[in-house]
Every structure is written in structure tokens, then in C-alpha cells.
Enzyme design. Structure first.
Site, PDB file in Angstrom:
ATOM      1  N   GLU A  95     -12.980   2.729   3.404  1.00 14.93           N
ATOM      2  CA  GLU A  95     -12.046   3.030   4.484  1.00 14.93           C
ATOM      3  C   GLU A  95     -12.110   4.531   4.771  1.00 14.93           C
ATOM      4  OE1 GLU A  95      -7.691   1.246   5.517  1.00 14.93           O
ATOM      5  OE2 GLU A  95      -7.711   2.897   4.077  1.00 14.93           O
TER       6      GLU A  95
ATOM      7  N   GLU B  12       0.810  -1.215   0.000  1.00 15.45           N
ATOM      8  CA  GLU B  12       0.000   0.000   0.000  1.00 15.45           C
ATOM      9  C   GLU B  12       0.847   1.271   0.000  1.00 15.45           C
ATOM     10  OE1 GLU B  12      -3.765   2.000   2.438  1.00 15.45           O
ATOM     11  OE2 GLU B  12      -2.766   0.239   3.251  1.00 15.45           O
TER      12      GLU B  12
END
Length: 279
Positions: A256, A155
């Protein structure tokens, strides 16, 4: 196309956090969702006891939702840490101790995506040595993921909020993905494309999608500014997700984002209830 054509899951480490961990899967189900993802929930324990693992597994199964994504141990998150795998000493050791625990828990629930946050630069540590340690640990994680038929996710975060994190551009994240795949020969490392983080870095999101959709294993969204629900900021998230789908991405879209000053159950008005259950 539009939001209704996507497959969404809810990140239970940022949404429904007003509830105890074991109550969150049922809350997501009550809101109409059938899939969830989690950061590693035991921030002080890379290898918790069987009772803790079994209790969370039961809560997920009893709620009737799927666990579709799980982070490896990443230190204090939320908090000052941004991962552990490149941090020399005790944190790297904790990451290694967590690899089999996280993979085993994921396997027990049929979860096939494991996210490995890189970790911050450490004062006094040689960045090259941190990168070498990171590759070594990511190879371990990729092999563990491969044993359970899972993808290893890498990520990119954003520089304003994570100034010590070295992966703050899509090319930087893709570069690590390529190094891991080259080192293992497994090909199971993929990019986690978080559109909020990339937008905070000022990247050209349509260009990122065009260049890297084929190497993307998971997508997460929040609006910008504010990291709130779609529609609370200025990102054209519906258009960007349409572009991703046209580029061939058919995986999960992780929600998220922060619910704001309201219960999490009230933070999904942008998505019709009939579009929340995975298809």
C-alpha cells in the site's frame, strides 16, 4: 528469510491508479502478482448497481488474480474522510447500507478479509457517542463477515496525516478489536498492522510486533518517510516482516505504497519477479 518468503498482494487503490479501475487487476497480473486488495472503489455509492459489481468481478477473474482484501465503504478515500462507521447521521447510514453489499461482493470472489475504517471525530459530536455508534456498526460488520467466513479488520492510521482519526496507536486499535470480539463472541475481529502508519506515529515497531502479532489479521507496508516502495525510506521492512513471520504471522502483506513519479509497473524493482506470485 527475506522478502521472497512473504505473501504479497497489491493494493489497487493506491498502485496502478493511473489506469481505470477495471484495467488494474490485469496490470497487477502483468507485473507478476496473483493477489490484490481494494479500498471500497465506489466512493459515492455504498451499494452500487449490479452492473458495476459484475464488471469489477469479471475484471478480477479475467486477470487471474485473487481478491484477498476489501474495505467497507469509508467515505471519500483518498480525500478528507477516514471511514464512516463512527460518524453520526448520513455517513453511518451509508456504512450500514454497505455492509451486506461489501460482504456479498467479497464472498463472490472468495475474499475473506474486510477492513472497517473507524472514521474521524466530528466537531460537535460527543466522542463517547461516536464510540458507541462505532461499536454498534462494527458488531454488524463482524456478523456480516462471519456469515461469509471472513475476518473483520480494524486499522490504526497515523496522527500527522489523519489528525481527527482517534485510532492512532497500536494499543488503540487492539482495544477496539477486543471490544468487538467481546460484544459479538465471534472472535473474528483482528488488527490491521500497517507498518507505515505505526512508524509515522513513532511507535517501536519490533515491540508492536512482539505484543500484537497474535491478534493481527493483515499487514500493510510502505517505507517511511514518503510512503514509497521498500528501499525509498529508512524502515527496515525486510527485518520487520521476518520478525512477523517468526512470531507466527503467515498472512498477506499488502503493498500500500505510492509509486512515485513513475508508472506503477516500475515500482516493484525491490521484489524479484519470481517472488511476486503468491505461494
Amino acid at each position: 528469510m527475506g522478502f521472497a518468503d512473504q505473501r504479497f498482494n497489491v493494493n489497487l487503490s493506491i498502485l496502478f491508479t493511473e489506469l481505470p479501475l477495471l484495467e488494474r487487476p490485469a496490470a497487477a497480473a502483468a507485473a507478476g502478482f496473483t493477489a490484490v486488495e481494494l479500498w471500497w472503489p465506489w466512493v459515492d455509492s455504498p451499494a452500487p448497481g449490479r452492473s458495476a459489481l459484475d464488471a469489477l468481478k469479471k475484471a478480477i477473474e479475467d486477470a487471474g488474480v485473487r481478491l484477498t482484501g476489501l474495505n467497507f465503504y469509508a467515505g471519500q478515500l483518498p480525500g478528507p474522510d477516514r471511514g464512516a462507521l463512527s460518524v453520526p447521521g448520513a455517513e453511518s447510514d451509508r456504512f450500514r447500507a454497505n455492509v451486506d453489499a461489501a460482504a456479498g461482493f467479497a464472498q463472490s470472489l472468495g475474499c475473506t478479509a474486510l477492513n472497517a475504517l473507524y472514521g474521524n471525530r466530528v466537531e460537535g459530536a460527543d466522542p463517547a457517542e461516536q464510540d458507541a455508534l462505532a461499536l454498534e456498526n462494527l458488531v454488524l460488520a463482524a456478523r456480516a463477515a462471519d456469515r461469509i467466513g471472513a475476518t473483520l479488520l480494524i486499522e490504526t492510521l497515523n496522527q500527522p496525516e489523519s489528525p481527527l482519526y482517534p485510532l492512532v496507536s497500536a494499543p488503540a486499535g487492539i482495544g477496539v478489536v477486543d471490544k468487538v470480539n467481546e460484544a459479538t463472541g465471534l472472535g473474528n475481529a483482528r488488527f490491521l498492522m500497517d507498518l507505515y502508519h505505526l512508524s509515522m506515529n513513532g511507535e517501536d515497531l519490533p515491540s508492536v510486533i512482539e505484543r500484537y502479532a497474535a491478534k493481527t489479521g493483515h499487514v500493510q507496508i510502505a517505507d517511511n518517510p514518503g510512503r514509497g516502495a521498500p528501499g525509498t525510506g529508512s524502515l527496515p521492512l525486510e527485518d520487520l516482516l521476518n520478525q512477523l513471520k517468526k512470531a507466527g504471522y503467515d498472512g498477506w502483506i499488502g503493498l500500500e505504497y505510492k509509486p512515485g513519479e513513475r508508472p506503477s509497473a516500475e515500482a516493484f524493482g525491490w521484489l524479484p519477479r519470481e517472488a511476486r506470485a503468491a505461494r
